[in-house]
Design a protein around this motif. Structure first.
Motif, short mmCIF file in Angstrom:
data_model
loop_
_atom_site.label_atom_id
_atom_site.label_comp_id
_atom_site.label_asym_id
_atom_site.label_seq_id
_atom_site.Cartn_x
_atom_site.Cartn_y
_atom_site.Cartn_z
N ALA A 1 -8.46 10.54 0.66
CA ALA A 1 -8.60 9.08 0.76
C ALA A 1 -7.63 8.39 -0.19
CB ALA A 1 -10.05 8.68 0.44
N ALA A 2 -7.52 8.91 -1.41
CA ALA A 2 -6.60 8.30 -2.38
C ALA A 2 -5.15 8.44 -1.93
CB ALA A 2 -6.80 8.96 -3.75
N ASN A 3 -4.81 9.60 -1.39
CA ASN A 3 -3.43 9.82 -0.92
C ASN A 3 -3.08 8.90 0.25
OD1 ASN A 3 -2.91 11.78 -2.81
ND2 ASN A 3 -3.48 13.48 -1.48
N VAL A 4 -4.01 8.81 1.20
CA VAL A 4 -3.77 7.96 2.37
C VAL A 4 -3.62 6.50 1.95
CG1 VAL A 4 -4.93 7.01 4.41
CG2 VAL A 4 -4.84 9.48 4.07
N LYS A 5 -4.47 6.06 1.07
CA LYS A 5 -4.39 4.68 0.58
C LYS A 5 -3.05 4.40 -0.08
CE LYS A 5 -6.93 1.40 -2.34
NZ LYS A 5 -8.13 1.23 -3.20
N GLU A 6 -2.61 5.32 -0.91
CA GLU A 6 -1.33 5.14 -1.62
C GLU A 6 -0.15 5.15 -0.65
OE1 GLU A 6 1.38 7.37 -5.04
OE2 GLU A 6 -0.66 8.06 -4.62
N LEU A 7 -0.16 6.09 0.29
CA LEU A 7 0.95 6.20 1.24
C LEU A 7 1.04 4.98 2.14
CD1 LEU A 7 0.63 9.97 2.23
CD2 LEU A 7 2.45 8.93 0.86
N MET A 8 -0.11 4.49 2.61
CA MET A 8 -0.09 3.32 3.49
C MET A 8 0.37 2.07 2.73
SD MET A 8 -3.33 3.73 6.11
CE MET A 8 -4.57 3.45 4.85
N ALA A 9 -0.10 1.92 1.50
CA ALA A 9 0.33 0.76 0.70
C ALA A 9 1.83 0.81 0.45
CB ALA A 9 -0.43 0.75 -0.63
N ARG A 10 2.36 2.00 0.23
CA ARG A 10 3.81 2.13 0.00
C ARG A 10 4.58 1.79 1.28
NH1 ARG A 10 5.36 7.93 -1.78
NH2 ARG A 10 3.71 7.42 -3.29
N ALA A 11 4.08 2.22 2.42
CA ALA A 11 4.75 1.91 3.68
C ALA A 11 4.77 0.40 3.94
CB ALA A 11 4.06 2.64 4.83
N LEU A 12 3.65 -0.28 3.69
CA LEU A 12 3.59 -1.73 3.88
C LEU A 12 4.51 -2.45 2.91
CD1 LEU A 12 2.38 -4.25 5.14
CD2 LEU A 12 0.43 -4.04 3.55
N GLU A 13 4.58 -1.99 1.68
CA GLU A 13 5.45 -2.62 0.69
C GLU A 13 6.92 -2.51 1.10
OE1 GLU A 13 6.47 -2.39 -4.12
OE2 GLU A 13 5.07 -0.97 -3.19
N LEU A 14 7.32 -1.34 1.56
CA LEU A 14 8.71 -1.17 2.00
C LEU A 14 9.03 -2.06 3.19
CD1 LEU A 14 9.09 2.73 1.72
CD2 LEU A 14 10.15 1.00 0.27
N GLU A 15 8.08 -2.18 4.11
CA GLU A 15 8.30 -3.01 5.29
C GLU A 15 8.42 -4.49 4.90
OE1 GLU A 15 8.73 -3.77 9.45
OE2 GLU A 15 8.88 -1.95 8.23
N SER A 16 7.54 -4.94 4.03
CA SER A 16 7.60 -6.36 3.63
C SER A 16 8.87 -6.67 2.85
CB SER A 16 6.36 -6.70 2.79
OG SER A 16 6.33 -5.95 1.59
N GLN A 17 9.39 -5.69 2.14
CA GLN A 17 10.67 -5.90 1.46
C GLN A 17 11.80 -6.13 2.46
OE1 GLN A 17 11.26 -2.51 -1.10
NE2 GLN A 17 9.67 -3.14 -2.57
N HIS A 18 11.75 -5.43 3.57
CA HIS A 18 12.76 -5.65 4.62
C HIS A 18 12.67 -7.07 5.17
CE1 HIS A 18 12.96 -1.04 5.47
NE2 HIS A 18 13.66 -1.40 4.41
N TRP A 19 11.46 -7.59 5.36
CA TRP A 19 11.32 -8.96 5.86
C TRP A 19 11.94 -9.95 4.87
CZ3 TRP A 19 5.27 -8.54 6.23
CH2 TRP A 19 4.93 -7.53 7.14
N ALA A 20 11.57 -9.79 3.60
CA ALA A 20 12.04 -10.74 2.58
C ALA A 20 13.55 -10.64 2.39
CB ALA A 20 11.32 -10.47 1.26
N GLN A 21 14.12 -9.46 2.62
CA GLN A 21 15.57 -9.28 2.46
C GLN A 21 16.33 -9.65 3.73
OE1 GLN A 21 15.74 -5.16 1.33
NE2 GLN A 21 14.82 -5.52 -0.68
#
Length: 683
Positions: free
Chosen positions: A354-374
């Motif tokens: 559960a901890a790994n999945v939470k961390e991996l999904m949050a990282r994926a969302l963060e990378l995606e949102s960075q692409h939008w902002a950039q």
């Protein structure tokens, strides 16, 4: 790879079942055995021959004549030099077996045993019985009995080492010699049982039961420990040391037991339980290693490895493998770890995942949102704006699910509930992050394309949850809620500029007092049609939904213009003419929206029914039409009705009041109400 040696005298192949080559002295079952060594046979054997023969002559008077003849196996029955000895019969021996020939001396028996002649077992047994008979008769002194018994026990120590030494390396000896060793052990077991059933009362020290079968089982356990405990060969790159050790133990156990079933079981008597003995020995060593490892604080990888071996690989790939399943069915090996320990490991595994999945999904969302902002343009796939976010998130979830299912299906079901909770939290975070992007990044070049890509993401999420995951309906609504909001907010962002362009066009209806409604609507439709290509990169289902939003907007704005109370028509002819304009406009709106993908059929009666209310002159007929309309659109209020009736300048106040009262009647609505009039504010 060969795991057992097939022919006697061959060198062992690395990795084979390690049954020791040289006979090893096994632990004795009694103090008498440990003290009676072969050294007892050395002093003054020649000097004692005469005395022994004298005693034998005396004993012949008391013993059956056939007893002395047993020892003829060393003279009359001798084989030529280099010829193997024959296997003794495995049947139940006679209480007092008899063989023709002279009686061998103790020294001859010792020499025969040292040469590995297992045929000496029968004469040695006769010698033991003779000694017991002499002790029972009381003809010899206690010191003499002890001296003779020590010699017998020393001979038995030699026989034991020879017989069990053969059984410790069962596939490196000739089959006939293996049969001899098995017969010796089986005979000793029978003698043990007889001694336990008929305990003696002589002055001799108790030497039975000798429990050679038990000693053989200990030898099997030692051999299993040696085989399983060997350092494994270099494993595949990236495999931890613990993983290599467990893989080595599992593979060794499986392949060795298959060899036991195929090659040893046909040779061993049933009472040895050779398959069960080997299986239990290997199982106990394997279980001990896992139990020792489980006592430590394990990393995530080792926790998973223990569980997958205990719950999956060991029971399925080893115990229930095709060649072993039937043989081990009745052995009852059980689990490698106790249930309590397994539950603790499973809880740790679920928490880690559960901890790994939470961390991996949050990282994926963060990378995606960075692409939008950039202002990074999204990918195009089959003519649609595409984002990898949904694929990444669903892959993270699926991998965690598959990992749990690789342990047990039950653990897979448990983790599914955990993963759905984490997915719901991620989708809420996704919606909030997307809303922030909508507010802050409107001026970016690829703003609209990224909005479309994120709307398209909702399809991947929804399809996976509905089809692959088969989420229950109540849980599905919680998961789809954030996606529905994300899609709605995305539609609003895409349509904002279009609706802003339409607003002044709709105002012309009231500005011209509905003088040229057809021309005004034509401009509105042309404006919408010119902007539709902007939405072509949406997935087809979302383009249709967006067209439904446009359809709703056109109907809503049209009703708003009718409800402005700026138009009062006092004659029936004027009202009928306006009704005709409304019907014509309603037909144009419906045709245009339907042709471009709108499936909002529920909007079709909205304008035509209002036109009918405006056209009718009989208050009773108007009441019926209003009641029907309220059934279709439950959010149609008295305020909305009053705004429409204000157009009919020839109605009295009492008639208006009477018509309005029809909405006091509670109209039951079976289907959920869709918003239309709740979006329209009237003054």
């Amino acid at each position: 790879m060969t795991f057992f040696q097939g022919l006697p005298g061959q060198q062992p192949v690395p990795g084979t079942l390690d049954l020791p080559r040289s006979p090893q002295k096994l632990p004795s079952t009694s103090e008498a055995e440990s003290e009676a060594s072969s050294e007892d046979l050395v002093p003054s054997l020649e000097a004692e021959v005469a005395r022994d023969r004298k005693e034998e002559k005396l004993s012949k008077k008391k013993k059956p004549k056939g007893l002395a003849n047993m020892f003829s196996v060393f003279t009359k029955g001798k084989k030529k030099k280099g010829q193997s000895g024959s296997t003794e019969p495995q049947g139940e021996p006679e209480p007092r077996p008899g063989l023709d020939g002279p009686l061998p001396t103790v020294e001859e028996l010792k020499a025969a045993l040292e040469r590995g002649r297992l045929e000496a077992a029968r004469p040695l047994l006769a010698l033991e019985r003779e000694l017991q008979a002499a002790a029972a008769a009381g003809g010899a002194g206690e010191e003499e009995l002890v001296r003779r018994q020590s010699k017998v026990e020393a001979l038995y120590a030699l026989l034991r080492d020879q017989a069990l030494g053969v059984l410790r390396r069962p596939l490196e000896v000739a089959p006939e010699r293996l049969h001899q060793a098995l017969a010796v052990v089986a005979e000793q077991e029978r003698e043990d049982r007889q001694a336990e059933a008929e305990p003696g009362t002589s002055a001799l020290a108790a030497t039975r039961p000798r429990r050679w079968l038990q000693l053989w089982r200990r030898g099997v356990a030692q051999a299993a420990e040696e085989r399983m405990g060997r350092r494994p060969a270099e494993g595949a790159e990236g495999r931890s040391e613990a993983e290599s050790v467990f893989l080595h133990m599992g593979r060794t156990m499986k392949e060795d037991l298959e060899a036991v079933v195929e090659r040893l079981k046909p040779l061993f008597p049933p009472e040895f339980g050779v398959v069960a003995t080997y299986a239990q020995s290997y199982h106990e060593y394997f279980a001990a290693q896992l139990a020792a490892m489980a006592q430590f604080e394990l990393c995530e990888r080792d926790t998973y490895m223990l569980l997958v071996w205990v719950q999956n690989l060991y029971p399925n790939d080893v115990i229930n493998s095709p060649k072993l399943a039937a043989e081990l069915q009745g052995v009852g090996l059980g689990s490698l770890l106790p249930p309590k320990q397994i539950r603790l490991l499973e809880a740790s595994f679920l928490s880690n995942e559960a901890a790994n999945v939470k961390e991996l999904m949050a990282r994926a969302l963060e990378l995606e949102s960075q692409h939008w902002a950039q202002d990074v343009a999204p990918q195009r796939l089959d003519g649609h704006c595409h984002s990898e976010l949904a694929i990444d998130i669903l892959q993270i979830i699926s991998q965690a699910q598959a990992k749990a299912e690789s342990i047990t299906p039950d653990l897979g079901a448990q983790i599914k509930q955990v993963l759905l909770v984490e997915l719901a939290a991620l989708l809420r975070s996704y919606q909030r992050t997307f809303d922030e992007f909508l507010e802050r990044c409107k001026k970016l070049r690829h703003y609209r394309a990224n909005v479309i890509a994120n709307i398209n993401n909702c399809l991947s999420f929804r399809t996976s949850m509905e089809q692959k995951w088969q989420v229950p309906q109540d849980r599905l609504s919680l998961l789809l809620g954030p996606l529905s909001e994300l899609k709605r907010h995305g539609f609003d962002a895409l349509l904002q500029s279009l609706f802003a362009d339409l607003k002044p066009l709709f105002k012309k209806f009231t500005q011209t007092y509905w003088a040229t409604p057809a021309e005004t609507l034509e401009k509105i439709i042309a404006t919408v049609g010119g902007r539709l290509p902007e939405f072509s990169e949406l997935q087809d289902c979302f383009r249709e939904e967006l067209m439904e939003s446009v359809h709703l907007h056109l109907v809503k704005e049209y009703i708003i213009r009718l409800s402005k109370r700026c138009l009062v028509l006092k004659t029936a002819e004027q009202q009928q003419q306006l009704a005709r304009h409304i019907l014509a406009n309603a037909d144009v709106i419906q045709h245009f929206c339907t042709q471009n993908g709108s499936a909002a059929t529920w909007l079709h009666p909205a304008l035509p029914t209002l036109a009918e209310i405006i056209r009718l002159q009989d208050p009773s007929a108007i009441k019926i039409e209003v009641a029907t309309y309220a059934t279709c659109y439950p959010d149609f209020s008295k305020g909305h009705l009053s705004a429409i009736l204000a157009i009919k300048g020839n109605l009295s106040t009492s008639e208006v009041r009477s018509i309005r009262s029809i909405l006091d009647v509670n109209t039951e609505v079976q289907e959920p109400c869709r918003s239309l009039f709740s979006l329209i504010k009237v003054g």
